[in-house]
Design an enzyme around this catalytic site. Structure first.
Site, PDB file in Angstrom:
ATOM      1  N   GLU A 170      -5.851   9.506   0.431  1.00 32.92           N
ATOM      2  CA  GLU A 170      -6.156   8.072   0.422  1.00 32.92           C
ATOM      3  C   GLU A 170      -7.203   7.678  -0.627  1.00 32.92           C
ATOM      4  O   GLU A 170      -7.068   6.643  -1.281  1.00 32.92           O
ATOM      5  CB  GLU A 170      -6.633   7.611   1.805  1.00 32.92           C
ATOM      6  N   HIS A 179       0.832  -1.210   0.000  1.00 26.91           N
ATOM      7  CA  HIS A 179       0.000   0.000   0.000  1.00 26.91           C
ATOM      8  C   HIS A 179       0.870   1.266   0.000  1.00 26.91           C
ATOM      9  O   HIS A 179       0.641   2.191  -0.774  1.00 26.91           O
ATOM     10  CB  HIS A 179      -0.932   0.005   1.210  1.00 26.91           C
ATOM     11  N   HIS A 182       1.379   5.253  -2.271  1.00 26.16           N
ATOM     12  CA  HIS A 182       1.732   6.615  -1.853  1.00 26.16           C
ATOM     13  C   HIS A 182       2.990   7.162  -2.517  1.00 26.16           C
ATOM     14  O   HIS A 182       3.057   8.345  -2.837  1.00 26.16           O
ATOM     15  CB  HIS A 182       1.974   6.656  -0.336  1.00 26.16           C
ATOM     16  N   SER A 217      -3.936   1.185  -4.791  1.00 28.62           N
ATOM     17  CA  SER A 217      -3.290  -0.033  -4.300  1.00 28.62           C
ATOM     18  C   SER A 217      -4.300  -1.161  -4.062  1.00 28.62           C
ATOM     19  O   SER A 217      -3.932  -2.214  -3.549  1.00 28.62           O
ATOM     20  CB  SER A 217      -2.514   0.260  -3.002  1.00 28.62           C
TER      21      SER A 217
END
Ligand code: PHE
Ligand code: CO
Length: 295
Positions: free
Chosen positions: A182, A134, A139, A201
């Site tokens: 997010e 993730h 990110h 993700s």
């Protein structure tokens, strides 16, 4: 692979949350096993196949520029070399989710904390806390984008300030982070695209966020977002759509202190709310929505 050093599970208003050692750790690269690299390769291939036509141009550009290897878990040092020549952001290894103030302090200093361990094979479709996949896949690419990198740093500074102001301010900021970093969508010339790391993700949510009739897709508005509760255990009921990262920078430029004070006196909206003054791209069918559980 070594086990992450989890300290304890804390009961909070968001359920039981694992708490980890807060120090940064050297990535134990030689300790990853064949299974760990295979998990990376499998998840990487699956997401890469989903992203063309779904991920934002900025995300795809950043990901290409960073040149992460699909074949093995990347070395943080190599990724930091790529970052050093662009935005100067740096990734640091951590055991897992950090206390808010530690996290904000990293961002304010242009460091992004990355969980060093990768999920187990039985967790490839779902994991309830951020792992290396993730963090690195979702990110880290956008740390290559100059405007997004500046947004994250500004967010970190704002977080340090909000932390001093108290829990109401922090809650507003957590919602902003959730619905942008997010789970954000961005409008491009030929349609909506995903840029939020929780979406890019996740194979299921990459499709759901754009193609399902169930969720709302609503134009980003700072105070609207700060008042909106969210889901941590299901797909989002609502996604907020920005026009580009410049819009995020502009919207977050003002001092939030009076905004926090005003919002503290107002009720929060349930995650699936559509308001009369929303600019709605898509009104959700609400199919499959849980009736409770917004945080
Ligand atoms: N302008 C915000 C404040 O005064 C700081 C901030 C910037 C917060 C960017 C979030 C994102 O608190
Ligand atoms: Co995340």
């Amino acid at each position: 692979m070594d086990a992450p050093r989890r300290i304890e599970n804390l009961q909070t208003d968001r359920g039981r949350i694992p708490v980890y050692a807060t120090g940064t750790v050297e990535q134990p690269w030689a300790g990853y096993g064949a299974q760990d690299h295979a998990t990376w390769r499998q998840l990487f291939a699956r997401q890469r196949a989903l992203l063309p036509g779904r991920a934002s141009a900025a995300f795809l550009r950043a990901q290409a520029a960073m040149r992460m290897s699909p074949d093995a878990i990347p070395r943080f040092d190599d990724l930091n070399d790529a970052l050093a020549g662009t935005t100067g952001f740096r990734i640091v290894g951590v055991e897992g989710l950090l206390p808010e103030l530690d996290f904000f302090d990293h961002l304010a200093n242009r460091r992004f904390p990355v969980t060093w361990w990768i999920r187990r094979p039985e967790q490839v479709d779902y994991i309830e806390e951020p792992d290396l996949f993730h963090d690195l896949f979702g990110h880290v690419p956008l740390l290559m984008d100059p405007v997004f990198a500046d947004y994250l740093q500004a967010f970190g500074r704002g977080g340090v300030k909000a932390h001093a102001l108290g829990p109401d301010a922090l809650m507003c900021l957590a919602r902003l982070y959730w619905y942008t970093v997010e789970f954000g969508l961005v409008r491009e010339d030929d349609g909506l695209r995903i840029y939020g790391s929780g979406i890019v993700s996740s194979s299921g949510e990459s499709v759901h966020a754009l193609e399902s009739d169930a969720p709302n897709r609503i134009a980003f508005d700072l105070e609207r977002v700060m008042r909106t509760r969210y889901r941590i255990d299901t797909y989002q009921k609502t996604y907020f759509v920005i026009d580009g990262f410049e819009q995020l920078m502009q919207a977050t430029e003002p001092d939030f202190t009076p905004i926090y004070a005003r919002l503290a006196a107002q009720d929060a909206f349930p995650a699936g709310t559509v308001r009369d003054d929303d600019r709605v791209y898509h009104r959700g069918s609400r199919e499959g929505w849980a009736s409770d559980g917004d945080v």
